[in-house]
Design a protein around this motif. Sequence first.
Motif, PDB file in Angstrom:
ATOM      1  N   GLY A   1     -31.629  13.129  60.504  1.00 10.73           N
ATOM      2  CA  GLY A   1     -30.352  13.389  59.831  1.00 10.73           C
ATOM      3  C   GLY A   1     -30.554  14.097  58.512  1.00 10.73           C
ATOM      4  N   SER A   2     -29.851  15.215  58.342  1.00 13.57           N
ATOM      5  CA  SER A   2     -29.996  15.980  57.101  1.00 13.57           C
ATOM      6  C   SER A   2     -29.259  15.316  55.941  1.00 13.57           C
ATOM      7  N   SER A   3     -28.236  14.513  56.225  1.00 10.50           N
ATOM      8  CA  SER A   3     -27.501  13.843  55.150  1.00 10.50           C
ATOM      9  C   SER A   3     -28.333  12.731  54.511  1.00 10.50           C
ATOM     10  N   LEU A   4     -29.329  12.247  55.227  1.00  8.78           N
ATOM     11  CA  LEU A   4     -30.176  11.196  54.681  1.00  8.78           C
ATOM     12  C   LEU A   4     -31.018  11.698  53.512  1.00  8.78           C
TER      13      LEU A   4
ATOM     14  N   LEU B   1     -30.003  13.845  51.292  1.00 15.86           N
ATOM     15  CA  LEU B   1     -29.103  13.807  50.149  1.00 15.86           C
ATOM     16  C   LEU B   1     -28.997  12.389  49.583  1.00 15.86           C
ATOM     17  N   VAL B   2     -28.905  11.418  50.450  1.00 18.38           N
ATOM     18  CA  VAL B   2     -28.842  10.021  50.017  1.00 18.38           C
ATOM     19  C   VAL B   2     -30.135   9.635  49.287  1.00 18.38           C
TER      20      VAL B   2
END
Length: 111
Positions: free
Chosen positions: A67-70, A72-73
């Motif tokens: 996951g690419s959003s991880l 950012l997190v």
Amino acid sequence: MFYFCVIMLTEDEKKFIAYWEVNRLRRKKTFKQLSVGLPLGALITIAIFINIFSGWYKRADMVIRSGSSLILVLVIAALLIVVFTAVFSARHQWDINEQRYREFLAKKDQP
């Protein structure tokens, strides 16, 4: 018999009192605290990222890459860790110096 104990400050304690009287309010400002504690927070965050991206735990590595959003997190969490560590360590150091200052003043004011 009565013994009179004269408590005198050492030269280092007198220097600390003079230094802290001048710098105590300046060292309490948040921006100054960030600049003082920033290296410790950055070091902790770098160690965490080295641990995450070293690949020793395969499942965590798969989850991060899925996951690419991880990412950012993780970056936001890293920034929060840096800021929290910087402010906490600087305020803790300020509290220690303030306590020392008050103890020396009390020692100086004793008859």
